[in-house]
Design a protein around this motif. Structure first.
Motif, PDB file in Angstrom:
ATOM      1  N   GLY A   1       0.792  -1.228   0.000  1.00  0.00           N
ATOM      2  CA  GLY A   1       0.000   0.000   0.000  1.00  0.00           C
ATOM      3  C   GLY A   1       0.817   1.267   0.000  1.00  0.00           C
ATOM      4  O   GLY A   1       0.257   2.355  -0.048  1.00  0.00           O
TER       5      GLY A   1
ATOM      6  N   GLY B   1       1.259  -2.101  -4.381  1.00  0.00           N
ATOM      7  CA  GLY B   1       0.888  -3.248  -5.206  1.00  0.00           C
ATOM      8  C   GLY B   1      -0.611  -3.498  -5.236  1.00  0.00           C
ATOM      9  O   GLY B   1      -1.158  -3.950  -6.253  1.00  0.00           O
TER      10      GLY B   1
ATOM     11  N   GLY C   1       7.335  -6.393  -2.209  1.00  0.00           N
ATOM     12  CA  GLY C   1       6.874  -7.413  -3.156  1.00  0.00           C
ATOM     13  C   GLY C   1       6.530  -6.849  -4.516  1.00  0.00           C
ATOM     14  O   GLY C   1       6.795  -7.475  -5.547  1.00  0.00           O
TER      15      GLY C   1
HETATM   16  P1  ADP Z   1       4.153  -4.428   2.641  1.00  0.00           P
HETATM   17  O1  ADP Z   1       5.535  -3.965   2.917  1.00  0.00           O
HETATM   18  O2  ADP Z   1       3.210  -3.321   2.330  1.00  0.00           O
HETATM   19  O3  ADP Z   1       3.615  -5.355   3.646  1.00  0.00           O
HETATM   20  P2  ADP Z   1       5.108  -6.317   0.647  1.00  0.00           P
HETATM   21  O4  ADP Z   1       6.471  -5.805   0.459  1.00  0.00           O
HETATM   22  O5  ADP Z   1       4.936  -7.601   1.347  1.00  0.00           O
HETATM   23  O6  ADP Z   1       4.160  -5.213   1.288  1.00  0.00           O
HETATM   24  O7  ADP Z   1       4.445  -6.368  -0.799  1.00  0.00           O
HETATM   25  C1  ADP Z   1       3.142  -6.811  -0.983  1.00  0.00           C
HETATM   26  C2  ADP Z   1       2.689  -6.474  -2.373  1.00  0.00           C
HETATM   27  O8  ADP Z   1       3.594  -7.050  -3.309  1.00  0.00           O
HETATM   28  C3  ADP Z   1       1.328  -7.017  -2.678  1.00  0.00           C
HETATM   29  O9  ADP Z   1       0.564  -6.051  -3.333  1.00  0.00           O
HETATM   30  C4  ADP Z   1       1.622  -8.197  -3.628  1.00  0.00           C
HETATM   31  O10 ADP Z   1       0.582  -8.415  -4.528  1.00  0.00           O
HETATM   32  C5  ADP Z   1       2.852  -7.698  -4.326  1.00  0.00           C
HETATM   33  N1  ADP Z   1       3.640  -8.785  -4.925  1.00  0.00           N
HETATM   34  C6  ADP Z   1       4.267  -9.798  -4.302  1.00  0.00           C
HETATM   35  N2  ADP Z   1       4.884 -10.616  -5.193  1.00  0.00           N
HETATM   36  C7  ADP Z   1       4.648 -10.075  -6.419  1.00  0.00           C
HETATM   37  C8  ADP Z   1       4.984 -10.437  -7.767  1.00  0.00           C
HETATM   38  N3  ADP Z   1       5.704 -11.507  -8.036  1.00  0.00           N
HETATM   39  N4  ADP Z   1       4.548  -9.646  -8.772  1.00  0.00           N
HETATM   40  C9  ADP Z   1       3.808  -8.549  -8.521  1.00  0.00           C
HETATM   41  N5  ADP Z   1       3.442  -8.155  -7.281  1.00  0.00           N
HETATM   42  C10 ADP Z   1       3.856  -8.910  -6.246  1.00  0.00           C
END
Ligand code: ADP
Ligand code: MG
Length: 579
Positions: free
Chosen positions: A174, A201, A313
């Motif tokens: 987010g 994302g 991610g």
């Molecule tokens: P946060 O730090 O906000 O908790 P993350 O770093 O864990 O978030 O990232 C989560 C986001 O990354 C989500 O929106 C997920 O859909 C996206 N995401 C994870 N793996 C992939 C991928 N292979 N391709 C595209 N988006 C991804």
């Protein structure tokens, strides 16, 4: 000393690490995964589910689950789950408690302290909410550190010999965060940071959901209202498709029925990667502004950046890495797992606090991520208008830092002023966050324009000391704002405030500077008008820099003035023994 764990409390996923055997290590949860979804669910009987179980429940019973609450930290927003409501810190505390339970099981010891990461742009209220969440989970937040700083620590730990300018691009679920930093001889220096709290994302997934719904003639908002189960399940399908675009040209999204079921008769939509890329293009365009801001604040052009570290991610999307490659003309580093780099850095910070021998050569400087200042009054003709904001410490200033600004009384015989202290970037105080106030009285009678010097000192623990000084009487007033600081005891705060005194410096009180000014003032009357103008400009710069509290600026302007004298062929001898 008991173990301190490092926690990346993410919007989408949370991770926990511990520094052991000379390196940071991630702690797996009860399911064997190092990533715990930041999702909370509540069953009909009141039982709380956290992580993967809650994420699964969200697909079938979205009304019983909540996620994304990190975005509401620092607000009063409450979430109802069944017959109970939860505040954002309460929801976060459930995630922290779950991580803590997993760490205790994994390490077979009690855990009561943690380093917790937050986005760099988190303001005071959001950081306080994070600290409260830790407290509710039975954890003392030893330090709240910025996520990109944690990523930099991981880099610095693995590349102690590097001599580079790096940029950390963190696109999570987010939020979007950018940080520019420099690494040299084991020292990490954060130069500037910028970000956007509503770009991540999940927004990419949302666009895909909207696109797929359109193919079946549905509009997102109406569908969400009327067919929440369909949308919840479809989101899950779209999230999978989004991740598949990593190496597939096309993805098939199966469309659930109104109950959220996907059976063999389910319709499906084919989405090409190029279509996806087209619909998310506006999101990619929004990445530019924060990157540009961090570069501008850091006085750095894109081609001066040596390396890009991708975090979060969503940076796995090829679109994001190619954006970084094109805009910064540097290949993104792939040696760190973007999901893990922040949590590992939190573990390294824990090791720094515990004085672990493996990190004894690491030094890090950070910046104050937001501007600190006070309220002021502006005069428009005869009319005085309150509510304006004047910065004292600008954002992205290296901390610890001490800065002074001189203010004046606005009315004749005004004997007191109230200094309202704020944090934020807006022009008017009502749009910034109030941190505290300091009352100054005993201003001697006289016309408007009596001086009040205000000094802000800000340290690495987040303690802000505000002092006011009346040059006419010598009276001093002081307040120490600690809400922003890590959970320190009164003694630790007193200690930190004592150390902060070293940051301050008073060049005006140094005889050498007084002597230099006197000398120059004498000389201006003796030289040609052209030279006089040049010298006066250099004196003005020097004089102003003395009250800025900015040591670097002061030193540069002093050198500038001495150089000007020598260019004009005026001999001036510096003496070192006078203090
Ligand atoms: P946060 O730090 O906000 O908790 P993350 O770093 O864990 O978030 O990232 C989560 C986001 O990354 C989500 O929106 C997920 O859909 C996206 N995401 C994870 N793996 C992939 C991928 N292979 N391709 C595209 N988006 C991804
Ligand atoms: Mg993150």
């Amino acid at each position: 000393m008991s173990r301190i764990v490092g926690i990346d409390l993410g919007t989408t996923n949370s991770l926990c690490s511990v520094f052991a055997d000379g390196k940071p290590q991630l702690i797996p949860n009860a399911h064997g995964s190092v990533m715990t979804p930041s999702v909370v669910g509540r069953l009909e009987d009141g039982q709380i589910l956290v992580g993967a179980a809650a994420k699964d429940l969200r697909v079938t019973q979205p009304e019983r689950c909540v996620s994304g609450f990190k975005r509401w930290m620092g607000t009063d927003r409450e979430t109802r789950l069944g017959d109970r409501t939860f505040t954002p810190p309460e929801l976060s505390s459930l995630v922290l408690r779950s991580l803590r339970d997993d760490a205790e099981a994994f390490l077979s010891t009690n855990i009561s302290e943690a380093v917790i990461t937050v986005p760099a742009y988190f303001n005071d209220a959001q950081r306080r909410a994070t600290r409260l969440a830790a407290e509710l989970a039975g954890l003392k937040a030893r330090r709240i550190i910025n996520e990109p700083t944690a990523a930099a620590l991981t880099y610095g730990f693995h590349e102690p010999q590097a001599d580079k300018k790096l940029i950390v691009i963190d696109l999570g679920g987010g939020t979007f965060d950018v940080t520019l930093m420099e690494v040299f001889e084991g020292t990490l220096e954060i130069i500037s940071t910028a970000g956007e709290s509503f770009l991540g994302g999940e927004d990419f997934t949302d666009r895909l959901v909207a696109t797929v719904l359109k193919t079946i003639g549905e509009h997102v908002e109406t569908a969400e209202l009327k067919k929440p189960l369909l949308v919840a399940r479809l989101r899950e399908q779209c999230e999978r498709a989004k991740c598949a675009f990593h190496d597939a040209e096309e993805a098939v999204v199966r469309i659930p029925d109104e109950q959220g079921e996907i059976n063999e008769h389910a319709r499906s939509a084919r989405v090409r990667r190029s279509t996806f890329e087209k619909v998310v293009k506006p999101l990619i365009d929004r990445l530019k502004a924060p990157v540009g801001k961090a570069l501008r604040d850091g006085d750095c052009s894109p081609d001066e950046v040596d390396e890009v570290i991708l975090v979060g991610g969503a940076t796995r999307m090829p679109l994001v890495s190619s954006f970084a490659r094109e805009y910064l003309k540097a290949d993104p580093l792939c040696s760190f797992n973007p999901d893990e780099v922040v949590a590992l850095g939190a573990g390294i910070q824990a090791a720094l606090i515990m004085d672990d021998a493996a990190v004894e050569d690491m030094v890090m400087t950070d910046v104050c991520p937001f501007t600190l200042g006070i309220e002021t009054v502006k005069q428009f003709g005869h009319h005085m208008q309150e509510g304006y904001y004047v910065p004292v410490i600008h954002r992205n200033t290296t901390i610890p830092v001490s800065r002074e600004e001189v203010f004046s009384t606005v009315y004749a015989n005004q004997n007191s002023v109230r200094i309202n202290i704020y944090q934020g970037e807006a022009r008017k105080v009502k749009d910034n966050l109030k941190l505290g106030e300091l009352s100054v009285d005993g201003i001697p009678p006289g016309p408007a324009g009596q001086q009040v010097c205000v000094r802000f000192t800000y340290d690495i623990n987040g303690i802000i000391e505000v002092e006011a000084y009346l040059p006419q009487t010598g009276a001093k007033f002081q307040t120490v704002l600690t809400q922003h600081a890590a959970d320190l005891t009164e003694r630790e705060i007193a200690d930190a405030v004592r150390k902060m005194q070293d940051v301050k410096f008073y060049p005006r009180e140094d005889v050498r500077n007084q002597r230099l000014i006197l000398f120059c003032e004498k000389i201006v009357g003796e030289i040609s008008p052209l030279h006089r103008q040049q010298l006066e400009e250099a004196i003005d710069v020097f004089e102003h820099s003395m009250s800025s509290g900015d040591r670097e600026r002061f030193e540069q302007s002093r050198i500038g003035l001495l150089l000007m004298l020598s260019q004009l062929g005026i001999e001036y001898e510096e003496t070192d023994d006078e203090q």
